[in-house]
Design a protein around this motif. Structure first.
Motif, PDB file in Angstrom:
ATOM      1  N   CYS A 515       0.836  -1.208   0.000  1.00 57.15           N
ATOM      2  CA  CYS A 515       0.000   0.000   0.000  1.00 57.15           C
ATOM      3  C   CYS A 515       0.870   1.258   0.000  1.00 57.15           C
ATOM      4  O   CYS A 515       0.571   2.236  -0.687  1.00 57.15           O
ATOM      5  CB  CYS A 515      -0.933   0.011   1.209  1.00 57.15           C
ATOM      6  SG  CYS A 515      -2.295  -1.135   1.006  1.00 57.15           S
ATOM      7  N   HIS A 539     -11.845   2.967  -6.852  1.00 50.27           N
ATOM      8  CA  HIS A 539     -12.740   2.951  -5.677  1.00 50.27           C
ATOM      9  C   HIS A 539     -12.978   1.557  -5.099  1.00 50.27           C
ATOM     10  O   HIS A 539     -12.909   1.359  -3.892  1.00 50.27           O
ATOM     11  CB  HIS A 539     -14.098   3.579  -6.041  1.00 50.27           C
ATOM     12  CG  HIS A 539     -13.966   4.921  -6.694  1.00 50.27           C
ATOM     13  ND1 HIS A 539     -14.547   5.231  -7.902  1.00 50.27           N
ATOM     14  CD2 HIS A 539     -13.287   6.021  -6.321  1.00 50.27           C
ATOM     15  CE1 HIS A 539     -14.248   6.472  -8.229  1.00 50.27           C
ATOM     16  NE2 HIS A 539     -13.481   6.978  -7.297  1.00 50.27           N
ATOM     17  N   ALA A 542      -9.857   0.293  -3.477  1.00 52.57           N
ATOM     18  CA  ALA A 542      -9.544   1.041  -2.255  1.00 52.57           C
ATOM     19  C   ALA A 542     -10.486   0.661  -1.116  1.00 52.57           C
ATOM     20  O   ALA A 542     -10.095   0.632   0.049  1.00 52.57           O
ATOM     21  CB  ALA A 542      -9.638   2.540  -2.530  1.00 52.57           C
ATOM     22  N   LYS A 543     -11.729   0.325  -1.456  1.00 56.93           N
ATOM     23  CA  LYS A 543     -12.680  -0.073  -0.408  1.00 56.93           C
ATOM     24  C   LYS A 543     -12.199  -1.368   0.257  1.00 56.93           C
ATOM     25  O   LYS A 543     -12.252  -1.519   1.481  1.00 56.93           O
ATOM     26  CB  LYS A 543     -14.062  -0.253  -1.038  1.00 56.93           C
ATOM     27  CG  LYS A 543     -15.156  -0.539  -0.023  1.00 56.93           C
ATOM     28  CD  LYS A 543     -16.489  -0.707  -0.720  1.00 56.93           C
ATOM     29  CE  LYS A 543     -17.328  -1.737  -0.002  1.00 56.93           C
ATOM     30  NZ  LYS A 543     -18.486  -2.162  -0.748  1.00 56.93           N
ATOM     31  N   PHE A 546      -9.081  -0.449   2.340  1.00 57.43           N
ATOM     32  CA  PHE A 546      -9.453   0.305   3.539  1.00 57.43           C
ATOM     33  C   PHE A 546      -9.936  -0.653   4.632  1.00 57.43           C
ATOM     34  O   PHE A 546      -9.461  -0.623   5.766  1.00 57.43           O
ATOM     35  CB  PHE A 546     -10.550   1.314   3.182  1.00 57.43           C
ATOM     36  CG  PHE A 546     -11.045   2.117   4.364  1.00 57.43           C
ATOM     37  CD1 PHE A 546     -10.309   3.187   4.844  1.00 57.43           C
ATOM     38  CD2 PHE A 546     -12.239   1.795   4.991  1.00 57.43           C
ATOM     39  CE1 PHE A 546     -10.756   3.928   5.942  1.00 57.43           C
ATOM     40  CE2 PHE A 546     -12.696   2.523   6.085  1.00 57.43           C
ATOM     41  CZ  PHE A 546     -11.953   3.599   6.557  1.00 57.43           C
ATOM     42  N   SER A 547     -10.857  -1.545   4.260  1.00 58.43           N
ATOM     43  CA  SER A 547     -11.416  -2.468   5.268  1.00 58.43           C
ATOM     44  C   SER A 547     -10.348  -3.426   5.784  1.00 58.43           C
ATOM     45  O   SER A 547     -10.340  -3.784   6.969  1.00 58.43           O
ATOM     46  CB  SER A 547     -12.573  -3.264   4.668  1.00 58.43           C
ATOM     47  OG  SER A 547     -13.524  -2.367   4.157  1.00 58.43           O
ATOM     48  N   TYR A 558      -6.989   5.349   5.876  1.00 57.58           N
ATOM     49  CA  TYR A 558      -7.689   6.581   5.476  1.00 57.58           C
ATOM     50  C   TYR A 558      -6.944   7.317   4.370  1.00 57.58           C
ATOM     51  O   TYR A 558      -7.542   7.813   3.423  1.00 57.58           O
ATOM     52  CB  TYR A 558      -7.880   7.514   6.675  1.00 57.58           C
ATOM     53  CG  TYR A 558      -9.087   7.142   7.504  1.00 57.58           C
ATOM     54  CD1 TYR A 558     -10.367   7.503   7.091  1.00 57.58           C
ATOM     55  CD2 TYR A 558      -8.957   6.412   8.678  1.00 57.58           C
ATOM     56  CE1 TYR A 558     -11.489   7.147   7.831  1.00 57.58           C
ATOM     57  CE2 TYR A 558     -10.073   6.047   9.430  1.00 57.58           C
ATOM     58  CZ  TYR A 558     -11.335   6.415   9.005  1.00 57.58           C
ATOM     59  OH  TYR A 558     -12.447   6.064   9.719  1.00 57.58           O
ATOM     60  N   ALA A 561      -7.687   5.512   1.116  1.00 54.65           N
ATOM     61  CA  ALA A 561      -9.075   5.617   0.654  1.00 54.65           C
ATOM     62  C   ALA A 561      -9.397   7.049   0.218  1.00 54.65           C
ATOM     63  O   ALA A 561     -10.101   7.263  -0.774  1.00 54.65           O
ATOM     64  CB  ALA A 561     -10.019   5.162   1.753  1.00 54.65           C
ATOM     65  N   GLN A 606     -17.774   4.761  -6.074  1.00 60.95           N
ATOM     66  CA  GLN A 606     -17.161   5.894  -5.370  1.00 60.95           C
ATOM     67  C   GLN A 606     -17.989   6.206  -4.115  1.00 60.95           C
ATOM     68  O   GLN A 606     -17.449   6.429  -3.027  1.00 60.95           O
ATOM     69  CB  GLN A 606     -17.150   7.099  -6.326  1.00 60.95           C
ATOM     70  CG  GLN A 606     -16.494   8.347  -5.765  1.00 60.95           C
ATOM     71  CD  GLN A 606     -16.704   9.554  -6.679  1.00 60.95           C
ATOM     72  OE1 GLN A 606     -17.704   9.657  -7.388  1.00 60.95           O
ATOM     73  NE2 GLN A 606     -15.771  10.472  -6.675  1.00 60.95           N
ATOM     74  N   LEU A 609     -17.419   3.610  -1.400  1.00 60.67           N
ATOM     75  CA  LEU A 609     -16.146   3.851  -0.688  1.00 60.67           C
ATOM     76  C   LEU A 609     -16.352   4.937   0.369  1.00 60.67           C
ATOM     77  O   LEU A 609     -15.935   4.779   1.525  1.00 60.67           O
ATOM     78  CB  LEU A 609     -15.067   4.268  -1.691  1.00 60.67           C
ATOM     79  CG  LEU A 609     -13.721   4.723  -1.101  1.00 60.67           C
ATOM     80  CD1 LEU A 609     -13.055   3.595  -0.318  1.00 60.67           C
ATOM     81  CD2 LEU A 609     -12.775   5.201  -2.205  1.00 60.67           C
ATOM     82  N   THR A 612     -18.331   3.610   3.287  1.00 62.99           N
ATOM     83  CA  THR A 612     -17.517   2.739   4.151  1.00 62.99           C
ATOM     84  C   THR A 612     -16.670   3.586   5.102  1.00 62.99           C
ATOM     85  O   THR A 612     -16.553   3.281   6.291  1.00 62.99           O
ATOM     86  CB  THR A 612     -16.598   1.851   3.269  1.00 62.99           C
ATOM     87  OG1 THR A 612     -17.410   1.204   2.303  1.00 62.99           O
ATOM     88  CG2 THR A 612     -15.869   0.820   4.101  1.00 62.99           C
ATOM     89  N   MET A 613     -16.091   4.675   4.566  1.00 63.87           N
ATOM     90  CA  MET A 613     -15.262   5.544   5.430  1.00 63.87           C
ATOM     91  C   MET A 613     -16.109   6.256   6.483  1.00 63.87           C
ATOM     92  O   MET A 613     -15.714   6.354   7.638  1.00 63.87           O
ATOM     93  CB  MET A 613     -14.529   6.577   4.564  1.00 63.87           C
ATOM     94  CG  MET A 613     -13.331   6.023   3.824  1.00 63.87           C
ATOM     95  SD  MET A 613     -12.235   7.337   3.257  1.00 63.87           S
ATOM     96  CE  MET A 613     -13.060   7.848   1.780  1.00 63.87           C
TER      97      MET A 613
END
Length: 987
Positions: A515, A539, A542-543, A546-547, A558, A561, A606, A609, A612-613
């Motif tokens: 990453c 997107h 990245a989701k 991120f998770s 963060y 994402a 998008q 994502l 999720t954040m």
């Protein structure tokens, strides 16, 4: 010899009796070369009886008597024995054999027959000669029939699944190195090429259906596998090449990118700012689903470096060579393989598919070492250009050929090769779980076998690394709906596989390292600081990242994402400073991107994502602000921002615990942005959005409500502000929900009244009534609202609106004001002679009844208005009748005296009304008679009777009516039948 025959008994079942079948099997060098069975089975696989006989021979070889080939036995017989043998054979089967026996006898006795030109005779029980082809028996006709049937079902009834299992069968045959694999694939392909739908789709210019496209892709990929067989003979390869070229040249052959090529050839050239990567499609050679396989025929396996890579785990460069630049090894001395990546991965797939898993793994490791080196070099290049690129804020560097969504699926292939080496084969791994899904695979770390044993790497960590590298590759969006759709689908497939990996400390370390490299990778990474304008968005990827990262390194999660939130193809050249009003961009978006067919899907990813954040940042004000800013900067669709606002609201207000104020405020802020974005554009969900915003503001609290009431003009239309926003805020439910004290209630009410008056000024037609309702409890505000209505009545308002407000006034106990408004409404109205069912009739009758109840003066004031506006005789006579039934002034207005006497039609004001009614009847009669048909005669006579009732209210009414009738008889004497009826009724 080489012929096995036997009798197989199938036991009786509840429905079927016991059956016996005769089975015969020929074999050659451990392969079954032909089968026959009495059951008449028609399938591409052997029937159970053939399998039973074969297994019996394998498991109990001593039970099956082994005899010499029949020709050897015949050789041992003398002349008499042979005669006896043939006669007995013919007698045993005389019905079937006799005609054949006679024909053969004739041919043998004829000296120049064909049979006598050949030395010796055939023997079905003898084996083939050593240089004959030997391959497993395959019922070719059956394969053709089945593929044809499945294709004709067009993907219905699970036929797609059936075809996929046939493809899987081909892969299985290749893995077992069964030469029938390629033969079966040829038969399948022939049927695919003969599919009648192909020419239909081509004529119509429509794309092939989605399910069918995927099958064609798999077909193309399988051919690449076949031609890359590392041990195939040259003549086999040239035979395949001829076939593939023949299919590829047919005009119905599907193209690699899924289009039939008759779409606009150069859509992209319409975009002046598009980079030069999209040369005119006409200039590009036609690439079919077989082109990759045709190109694959040129590849060979003779390269000595390649041979060494795949034949040993311990192939290293000699230590003295490691100083200089070498293209064959990295600085640790590990071998590299510098071929075009998808091609190199196709070799891996071929090795895996043809049953060489160790070799496939070795080549995979070499490819990954090469990708790592490339990644390092790209980082170094970027460090030198960083300053210049960041100033430009864009890059022209991009990969025109992305690895994700590529026809050869390079990343998926490497990932599978590596994870298969790490799969824990449990005893019950074939067991299906309760839900009917197969259990996700379980993996373990298997160390990479190399000369430097302390590398500490496992095939599993390499699998994760290569998947992340491939998914993070910056690449340009391919052309055409199908290719773009495939990018999304392939990405989802790889992510689904990644989610099967349990992230232990070793894998987390790999994830973090990769990453960081992706974030620092500049224009070579899709997550770098600068990317190409038409770069495939990150997107979905990245989701996942991120998770996966969040529990281990939230800051990195963060950072990554937020970096991925962008969608540069939608960023227009609007001034970059103004983040608060991104809705200026909306109007230019749809028309400018004819190429991005999947834009809707990408925008929703998008949004996913961002959601999720938001969920993860609940309760953390700082993180929430950053996410909110990213949303406001990058998302340009009002409906998606609305969805995010709703998501945030849902998460912020769980049913079983207290609300989270941080996230609630974010939901409100997003909601306010949606209101501003959709205020001037039409949006069918607007009412729902407004209602939702009020609910959200209520949940946030009284300050939020005051704020939206005070700044209503930037958020709502006047109608929305009064009829939805203020009305909901002032409702009993809201007051209860917020449990407000008296001063707070007063503050809200005061804001709502101010809003109501402002809206009534701005749009009296639609807001006046709501404004009056909202101001009921405050005398001054109510008077102001009333005055606004009166001022607007003469110009901007319709009779319907005025009548509605007038009725409301009467209902509130303001009859004189109601009368004033009703009079104003009358001046706007015009009822023609034939509009006897007009919706305003009830309002007119009500207005007259109101005036009558107020007294003679009011009635005298309204009658001239009625006479002027209403020309419909039946309505006028109805009003007249009602006014003569009771005395006026019964409303009992304080301070007024009423005589209590009925009014006369001879005196004003009713005289004027009577005259108007009579003249309306006369006019209407003439109008009706100009075009009357016999079926309306009866109705017309009834109309004249009603007219007579009205005439008779006048003093000389009967004379007037008689003259009127005479007049009619004179003018319309041509209508004999009608005049006869008039005479009968009225003399």
């Amino acid at each position: 010899g080489f012929h096995l025959s036997g009798t197989v008994t199938e036991p009786a079942t509840a429905t079927e009796p016991e059956m016996t079948y005769k089975v015969a099997i020929s074999f050659d060098r451990c392969k079954i070369t032909s089968v026959t069975c009495g059951c008449g089975n028609k399938d591409i696989f052997y029937c159970a009886h053939v399998v039973a006989l074969s297994l019996y021979r394998i498991r109990k070889p001593d039970q099956v008597k082994l005899r010499l080939p029949i020709s050897e036995t015949l050789f041992q017989m003398n002349r008499d024995q042979l005669q006896k043998f043939v006669q007995y054979l013919i007698t045993a089967h005389h019905t079937e054999v006799l005609p054949t026996a006679q024909k053969l006898a004739d041919e043998i006795l004829s000296s120049n027959s064909e049979i006598n030109q050949v030395h010796g005779a055939p023997d079905p029980t003898a084996g083939a000669s050593i240089d004959d082809e030997n391959c497993w028996h395959l019922d070719e006709e059956q394969v053709r029939e089945q593929v044809k049937l499945f294709l004709s079902q067009g993907g219905y009834y699970g036929s797609g699944k059936q075809l996929n299992s046939m493809f899987a069968k081909v892969r299985e045959m290749l893995r077992m190195r069964d030469s029938n694999g390629a033969r079966m694939l040829t038969l399948i392909t022939e049927q695919f090429m003969a599919d009648p739908r192909l020419s239909l789709w081509r004529q119509q210019g429509t794309g092939i259906t989605e399910k069918c496209r995927q099958l064609w892709d798999e077909l193309g990929a399988l051919w690449v596998c076949v031609v890359l067989n590392p041990h195939c003979k040259l003549e086999e390869k040239s035979c395949w090449l001829r076939q593939l070229r023949k299919w590829g040249e047919m005009d119905v052959c599907p193209l690699e990118d899924g289009n039939y090529g008759n779409e606009l050839p150069n859509i992209t050239n319409a975009l002046t700012q598009s980079s030069g990567h999209s040369q005119d499609s006409l200039a590009r050679p036609r690439r079919t689903v077989f082109t990759r396989a045709i190109e694959g025929c040129d590849l060979h396996w003779q390269d000595s470096h390649l041979q060494r890579i795949i034949s040993s785990d311990f192939y290293m460069s000699p230590s003295y060579q490691r100083e200089g630049e070498s293209l064959l090894f990295n600085s640790q001395g590990q071998p590299l393989w510098l071929e075009h990546v998808p091609t190199a991965c196709a070799r891996v797939d071929a090795l895996r598919s043809h049953g060489y898993p160790r070799e496939a793994l070795r080549l995979t490791v070499a490819i990954i070492n090469t990708l790592r080196l490339q990644q390092q070099r790209q980082l170094e290049i970027y460090k030198h250009q960083k300053k210049e690129l960041l100033q430009r804020g864009a890059t022209t560097i991009t990969n025109l050929e992305g690895w994700v969504g590529h026809p050869l699926n390079p990343i998926g292939c490497l990932f599978l090769t590596l994870t298969e080496a790490c799969r824990l084969e449990e005893e019950n791994c074939l067991e299906i779980s309760d839900s009917g899904d197969s259990k996700p695979p379980v993996y373990q770390h298997v160390p990479v076998v190399t000369s430097n044993q302390d590398s500490g790497e496992s095939y599993l960590s390499l699998a994760l690394e290569v998947a992340l590298m491939g998914m993070g590759q910056q690449r340009v969006m391919p052309e055409g709906l199908y290719a773009q759709d495939k990018v999304c689908r392939n990405e989802e497939q790889i992510i689904a596989r990644l989610q099967d990996l349990e992230l232990d400390p070793v894998l987390v370390q790999t994830l973090r390292k990769q990453c960081i490299l992706l974030l620092e990778g500049g224009p070579f990474s899709g997550l770098g600081e600068v990317i190409h304008r038409e770069s495939v968005p990150m997107h979905t990827f990245a989701k996942y990242l991120f998770s996966a990262l969040l529990p281990h390194d939230a800051d990195l999660a963060y950072k990554l994402a937020l970096r991925a939130m962008r969608l540069p193809v939608l960023e227009t050249t609007a001034p970059s400073g103004d983040v608060t009003h991104p809705h200026h961009l909306v109007s230019v978006v749809p028309s400018r991107y004819p190429r991005w067919f999947t834009l809707g899907h990408l925008e929703s990813q998008q949004c996913e994502l961002a959601s999720t954040m938001l969920t993860a940042a609940k309760g953390d004000m700082l993180r929430l602000r950053t996410v909110l800013e990213a949303i406001q900067k990058n998302i340009h669709s009002s409906s998606l921002i609305f969805k995010l606002a709703q998501d945030a609201f849902k998460i912020a207000t769980p049913a079983d615990s207290n609300s989270d104020t941080t996230l609630l405020n974010v939901a409100l802020e997003l909601g306010l942005q949606v209101m501003r974005m959709t205020l001037s554009t039409l949006n069918w969900r607007r009412r729902e959005m407004v209602r939702w915003l009020v609910t959200c503001a209520t949940e946030v609290g009284v300050r939020a409500l005051v704020s939206i009431l005070q700044s209503w003009y930037s958020l709502f239309t006047p109608t929305e502000a009064t009829s939805i926003v203020a009305a909901t805020v002032m409702s009993h439910n809201t007051i209860l929900r917020l449990s407000l004290d008296y001063p707070q209630r007063e503050e809200l009410a005061s804001c709502a009244r101010t809003l109501a008056l402002q809206c009534a000024m701005k749009d009296p037609q639609n807001c006046a009534l709501s404004a009056l309702t909202l101001c009921e409890k405050d005398h001054i505000a109510f008077e102001t609202a009333y005055q606004i209505v009166i001022d607007a009545a003469s110009t901007g308002m319709t009779y319907t609106q005025l009548f509605t407000i007038a009725r409301y006034m009467e209902h509130r106990g303001y009859p004189l004001r109601a009368f004033k408004l009703a009079s104003l409404a009358m001046t706007h109205l015009n009822l023609a002679y034939n509009q006897d069912t007009h919706p305003a009739i009830n309002d007119v009758l009500w207005a007259c009844a109101l005036s009558h109840s107020l007294g003679k003066n009011e009635l005298a004031a309204i009658i001239p208005l009625v006479v002027k506006s209403v020309h419909c005789a039946t309505v006028l006579s109805d009003i007249l009748r009602r006014c003569t039934m009771t005395a006026p002034g019964l409303a009992g207005i304080p301070g007024r005296r009423n005589s209590g006497k009925l009014m006369s039609t001879d005196k004003a004001p009713l005289r004027q009304l009577l005259d108007a009614t009579i003249s309306a009847y006369i006019n209407t009669t003439h109008s009706r008679l100009t075009h009357i048909s016999p079926r309306h005669y009866g109705e017309f006579i009834e109309f004249l009777s009603k007219a007579r009732e009205t005439f008779l209210l006048a003093q000389d009414g009967h004379i007037q009516f008689a003259q009127f009738i005479d007049n009619l008889k004179q003018i319309y004497k041509g209508k004999k039948k009608l005049m006869l009826l008039v005479r009968e009724r009225f003399g």
